[in-house]
Enzyme design. Structure first.
Site, PDB file in Angstrom:
ATOM      1  N   ARG A   1       0.860  -1.187   0.000  1.00 24.91           N
ATOM      2  CA  ARG A   1       0.000   0.000   0.000  1.00 24.91           C
ATOM      3  C   ARG A   1       0.891   1.230   0.000  1.00 24.91           C
ATOM      4  NH1 ARG A   1      -2.059   3.499   4.080  1.00 24.91           N
ATOM      5  NH2 ARG A   1      -4.178   4.264   3.663  1.00 24.91           N
TER       6      ARG A   1
ATOM      7  N   SER B   1     -12.725  -3.597   2.448  1.00 24.35           N
ATOM      8  CA  SER B   1     -12.792  -2.901   3.750  1.00 24.35           C
ATOM      9  C   SER B   1     -14.249  -2.738   4.141  1.00 24.35           C
ATOM     10  CB  SER B   1     -12.208  -1.492   3.639  1.00 24.35           C
ATOM     11  OG  SER B   1     -11.000  -1.511   2.983  1.00 24.35           O
TER      12      SER B   1
ATOM     13  N   LYS C   1      -4.910   6.365   8.678  1.00 21.34           N
ATOM     14  CA  LYS C   1      -6.136   6.530   7.889  1.00 21.34           C
ATOM     15  C   LYS C   1      -6.871   7.726   8.515  1.00 21.34           C
ATOM     16  CE  LYS C   1      -8.853   4.822   4.718  1.00 21.34           C
ATOM     17  NZ  LYS C   1      -8.482   5.045   3.342  1.00 21.34           N
TER      18      LYS C   1
HETATM   19  C1  LIG Z   1      -6.805  -5.294   5.336  1.00 16.18           C
HETATM   20  C2  LIG Z   1      -7.205  -3.918   4.941  1.00 16.18           C
HETATM   21  N1  LIG Z   1      -8.331  -3.409   5.447  1.00 16.18           N
HETATM   22  C3  LIG Z   1      -8.694  -2.160   5.121  1.00 16.18           C
HETATM   23  C4  LIG Z   1      -7.946  -1.407   4.239  1.00 16.18           C
HETATM   24  C5  LIG Z   1      -8.367  -0.041   3.812  1.00 16.18           C
HETATM   25  O1  LIG Z   1      -8.772   0.029   2.445  1.00 16.18           O
HETATM   26  P1  LIG Z   1      -9.428   1.383   1.887  1.00 16.18           P
HETATM   27  O2  LIG Z   1     -10.622   1.678   2.682  1.00 16.18           O
HETATM   28  O3  LIG Z   1      -9.583   1.261   0.436  1.00 16.18           O
HETATM   29  O4  LIG Z   1      -8.334   2.472   2.203  1.00 16.18           O
HETATM   30  P2  LIG Z   1      -6.869   2.577   1.583  1.00 16.18           P
HETATM   31  O5  LIG Z   1      -6.033   1.528   2.208  1.00 16.18           O
HETATM   32  O6  LIG Z   1      -6.957   2.395   0.123  1.00 16.18           O
HETATM   33  O7  LIG Z   1      -6.415   3.941   1.986  1.00 16.18           O
HETATM   34  C6  LIG Z   1      -6.786  -1.968   3.731  1.00 16.18           C
HETATM   35  N2  LIG Z   1      -6.009  -1.301   2.882  1.00 16.18           N
HETATM   36  N3  LIG Z   1      -6.444  -3.225   4.089  1.00 16.18           N
HETATM   37  C1  LIG Z   2      -5.283   1.232   5.851  1.00 15.32           C
HETATM   38  C2  LIG Z   2      -6.306   1.223   6.906  1.00 15.32           C
HETATM   39  N1  LIG Z   2      -7.605   0.876   6.673  1.00 15.32           N
HETATM   40  C3  LIG Z   2      -8.357   0.959   7.760  1.00 15.32           C
HETATM   41  C4  LIG Z   2      -9.800   0.667   7.784  1.00 15.32           C
HETATM   42  O1  LIG Z   2     -10.386   0.699   8.852  1.00 15.32           O
HETATM   43  O2  LIG Z   2     -10.327   0.384   6.731  1.00 15.32           O
HETATM   44  S1  LIG Z   2      -7.483   1.444   9.100  1.00 15.32           S
HETATM   45  C5  LIG Z   2      -6.081   1.538   8.209  1.00 15.32           C
HETATM   46  C6  LIG Z   2      -4.753   1.965   8.770  1.00 15.32           C
HETATM   47  C7  LIG Z   2      -4.198   1.029   9.792  1.00 15.32           C
HETATM   48  O3  LIG Z   2      -2.954   1.500  10.102  1.00 15.32           O
HETATM   49  P1  LIG Z   2      -2.312   1.381  11.537  1.00 15.32           P
HETATM   50  O4  LIG Z   2      -2.122  -0.043  11.809  1.00 15.32           O
HETATM   51  O5  LIG Z   2      -1.009   2.125  11.378  1.00 15.32           O
HETATM   52  O6  LIG Z   2      -3.218   2.063  12.494  1.00 15.32           O
END
Ligand SMILES: Cc1ncc(COP(=O)(O)OP(=O)(O)O)c(N)n1
Ligand SMILES: Cc1nc(C(=O)O)sc1CCOP(=O)(O)O
Ligand SMILES: [Mg+2]
Length: 373
Positions: A195, A264, A293
């Protein structure tokens, strides 16, 4: 040269006939040897694949299919083809490709053997036509069945590994990205998502290729965030899509039935839709607000508990999870989590990985007195 059976009055026709006849016999023997060698080659390759289906995947269905193909190969392997074998004079027996000596992972071993089987079947299809017209047809059909078997087996392999994966590393840009991911893989990580929301595509492609290779070396699943095109370009195991990304059905059309698609979700409606749309797993979060996020409100531990009771596909709690709160997330019902900062910023990613995995797999559920599965 005159055809056998033609009489030539100027020459001693008998000699010409004998020569033509022996030339024809020689060609026939060569064809027999080719068929014999390639029947063996295809069967050996299938046997190697079958062993993985049996001991690695525990799939009676896939074992049965490999066995059936081997039996069909055996039925074509007649005594006259076997009799043509001449191994001492075969110049091909000593030739090995350097890659044959250095397979690094099961996936490339399986792919190499599928390739070997498909090549052998192609040879059987072409030379088989000279032996028996039905042979050409039979091996053409078998070659197509083997293509299908390959993509199903690879898909099954991914699904099994997904089920066994309790920790999911979602990457963020870092100067030490490859070293960090490798350290986590050494700690037992089996699921990685690439990502990077800011890099240009040249950089993404380059990084994704390196991570693909690294994950293959450690036998881990490799997923691409957001981008189906990039996933296909680097032969990733799948893609992760958020609510603003491509619909699951469109991604499925592009990726085919055997790659993984994650979605997600933040609430029960999104969870139900993702399951109905055919997602292979879902993200459940954000459990806690997180700078990774920014601006996304926490769904909280309540949503984790809801997922524990209602979600029947693999799901990963995500968002703000670290070594200090992992046990709260587990207590809420999670047995799979996804993290970004906890691993990407860790000083000792191997140890942190081991800690997370041990908590997620060994902790005893207070109410059941049994380890999590
Ligand atoms: C395992 C996992 N869960 C949630 C996310 C978040 O995806 P998304 O809502 O499309 O946000 P971005 O990651 O694209 O910013 C994820 N990447 N992985
Ligand atoms: C990429 C992403 N997606 C989310 C969701 O809820 O869909 S939370 C998230 C970020 C998670 O990062 P960290 O482990 O550093 O908190
Ligand atoms: Mg996204």
């Amino acid at each position: 040269m005159k055809e056998a059976g033609c009489y030539d009055e100027n020459t001693n026709g008998v000699v010409v006939m004998v020569e033509a006849h022996s030339q024809k016999e020689h060609i026939q023997q060569v064809v027999y040897r080719i068929l014999d060698a390639n029947l063996d080659r295809a069967r050996e390759g299938l046997r190697i694949i079958e062993e993985w289906c049996r001991f690695g995947l525990n799939s009676a269905q896939l074992v049965g299919e490999c066995k059936k193909e081997r039996q069909e190969l055996a039925s074509w392997h007649t005594a006259e083809l076997r009799a043509a074998r001449n191994t001492p004079d075969d110049p091909g027996t000593d030739l090995t490709h350097p890659q044959e000596e250095q397979r690094t992972d099961v996936k490339s071993l399986l792919q190499a053997n599928f390739c070997r089987v498909q090549e052998a079947l192609r040879v059987l299809e072409e030379y088989g036509k000279l032996y028996n017209p039905n042979m050409g047809k039979a091996f053409k059909q078998m070659r197509y069945r083997i293509y299908t078997l390959e993509s199903r087996l690879m898909g099954y392999h991914r699904q099994q590994l997904l089920l066994r994966s309790h920790l999911y590393l979602v990457t963020s840009p870092s100067d030490r990205l490859l070293d960090t991911v490798e350290a986590a893989l050494k700690g037992g990580l089996t699921l990685v998502q690439y990502r990077d929301k800011l890099a240009d595509d040249t950089k993404r492609l380059e990084q994704a290729k390196k991570l693909r290779q690294l994950c293959s070396t450690y036998g881990a699943i490799f997923i691409i965030n957001d981008r189906v095109d990039l996933a296909l370009a680097v032969d990733a195991d799948g893609v992760h899509l958020g609510q603003q990304d491509l619909p699951v059905a469109v991604a499925r059309q592009l990726l085919g039935p055997h790659r993984l698609i994650g979605r997600s979700t933040t609430n029960l409606q999104e969870m139900q839709a993702a399951i109905a749309d055919g997602a292979d797993y879902i993200g459940v979060g954000p459990v806690y607000e997180t700078p990774t996020k920014e601006g996304k409100a926490a769904a909280g531990l309540e949503y984790v508990s809801y997922a524990a009771k209602n979600c029947h596909i693999p799901w990963f709690a995500i968002g703000g999870i670290d070594t200090s709160n992992i046990n709260d997330v587990i207590d809420a019902g999670a047995n799979r989590v996804a993290v970004v900062r906890s691993l990407i910023q860790a000083e000792q990613p191997t140890l942190v990985t081991q800690f997370f995995i041990s908590q997620l797999t060994n902790r005893v559920r207070p109410e059941h007195g049994k380890p999590y599965i």
